[in-house]
Design a protein around this motif. Sequence first.
Motif, PDB file in Angstrom:
ATOM      1  N   HIS A  88      -0.683   7.655  -3.151  1.00 34.56           N
ATOM      2  CA  HIS A  88       0.626   7.697  -3.811  1.00 34.56           C
ATOM      3  C   HIS A  88       0.817   6.425  -4.628  1.00 34.56           C
ATOM      4  O   HIS A  88       0.057   5.466  -4.498  1.00 34.56           O
ATOM      5  CB  HIS A  88       1.763   7.860  -2.795  1.00 34.56           C
ATOM      6  CG  HIS A  88       1.955   6.704  -1.853  1.00 34.56           C
ATOM      7  ND1 HIS A  88       1.323   6.617  -0.636  1.00 34.56           N
ATOM      8  CD2 HIS A  88       2.703   5.568  -1.950  1.00 34.56           C
ATOM      9  CE1 HIS A  88       1.692   5.501  -0.023  1.00 34.56           C
ATOM     10  NE2 HIS A  88       2.526   4.836  -0.800  1.00 34.56           N
ATOM     11  N   THR A 133       4.153   3.864  -5.742  1.00 33.23           N
ATOM     12  CA  THR A 133       5.572   3.608  -5.479  1.00 33.23           C
ATOM     13  C   THR A 133       6.153   2.718  -6.569  1.00 33.23           C
ATOM     14  O   THR A 133       5.550   1.702  -6.932  1.00 33.23           O
ATOM     15  CB  THR A 133       5.756   2.973  -4.091  1.00 33.23           C
ATOM     16  OG1 THR A 133       5.391   3.951  -3.109  1.00 33.23           O
ATOM     17  CG2 THR A 133       7.197   2.549  -3.848  1.00 33.23           C
ATOM     18  N   HIS A 136       3.659  -0.690  -5.871  1.00 34.64           N
ATOM     19  CA  HIS A 136       2.309  -0.743  -5.310  1.00 34.64           C
ATOM     20  C   HIS A 136       1.558   0.563  -5.555  1.00 34.64           C
ATOM     21  O   HIS A 136       2.149   1.569  -5.938  1.00 34.64           O
ATOM     22  CB  HIS A 136       2.333  -1.093  -3.815  1.00 34.64           C
ATOM     23  CG  HIS A 136       3.017  -0.076  -2.957  1.00 34.64           C
ATOM     24  ND1 HIS A 136       4.332  -0.187  -2.569  1.00 34.64           N
ATOM     25  CD2 HIS A 136       2.562   1.065  -2.393  1.00 34.64           C
ATOM     26  CE1 HIS A 136       4.647   0.842  -1.797  1.00 34.64           C
ATOM     27  NE2 HIS A 136       3.598   1.631  -1.673  1.00 34.64           N
ATOM     28  N   ALA A 142      -1.203   3.120  -3.689  1.00 34.32           N
ATOM     29  CA  ALA A 142      -1.832   3.458  -2.404  1.00 34.32           C
ATOM     30  C   ALA A 142      -3.072   4.312  -2.618  1.00 34.32           C
ATOM     31  O   ALA A 142      -3.036   5.307  -3.347  1.00 34.32           O
ATOM     32  CB  ALA A 142      -0.839   4.187  -1.512  1.00 34.32           C
TER      33      ALA A 142
HETATM   34 ZN    ZN Z   1       3.313   3.029  -0.254  1.00 37.66          ZN
END
Ligand code: ZN
Length: 313
Positions: free
Chosen positions: A10, A12, A221, A223
């Motif tokens: 993911h 963010t 961030h 992931a």
């Molecule tokens: Zn995250």
Amino acid sequence: MNDSILGLHHITAIANNAQRNYDFYTHVLGLRLVKKTVNFDDPSTYHFYYGNEGGTPGTILTFFPWEGIGSGRNGTGMATEIGYSVPADSLDNWLGRFKELGVGAGELAERFGEQYLPFTDPDGLAIALIVPKQLDKRKGWETEAIKEDMALRGFHTVTLTLQKIEATAKVLTDIFGYRLVAQEGNRYRFQTDAVPEAALVDLLEEPEGRVGRNAAGTNHHVAFRVANDAVQMEFREKILESGLQITPKIDRDYFFSLYFREPGGVLFEIATDNPGFTVDEPLDELGTHLKLPRQYEGSRAKIEKALPVLKSL
Ligand code: ZN
């Protein structure tokens, strides 16, 4: 290949107004809100997860909408563009839709032999819709306005802007198993063969670039995906061995997380497939209830009162 990094899990980002963010991603882009929860560290702020039907890793974009937060600025040490994969021949329709709805879109362009359309969300977050060279077999979420012939399939690329790419490239190649597959000017494309999609990371080298500022309209961030927490802990060891710092394993209710700052300044996370978004809501009800982390369930009434009211379109 189950012990590999399986591409992106993911991304963010930070938003300002929650309603505006929700309307843009569900209505304009046609993504599914797969989880409506709150920030673990600040339960007066939502945490939204948008993705495909089930929120499959590699399709999930998440936001912390912080009411009244100022605008950030893209720059070095950050993820500066999110690339979504879209069906062939859909870009003209997207351009038309963006014009109609007043979305700030750029011109159709080409990168690494692939057509793309850059645009920004209401907070200024930079996104590109990209038609991949190879057919993307993932199924997009359909809405009244966005059908399968336009629907976003999930991530294609994430672009990281760096003053120097070398040390970041080394994390991608030596630890994560990516390889350099192409270069155009100061853009270097890395790919993992572990998965067919959400498998690309572009490193953009800007030696004179200003350092970015993380606030609304910027990414927080990136992931990367692993199959489970056993594999995750093997990566934790490898990252420690390389001399970088990394957090302990953190339970995020829908996945387990590790965080570390890669040498170029971007915050990386390693997140697991397990347990996934259906752990506390059935598939057909994803995103329809306010889900709270266990430690906040006792203060639900107070939290619900403090959160902004969210209207569905
Ligand atoms: Zn995250």
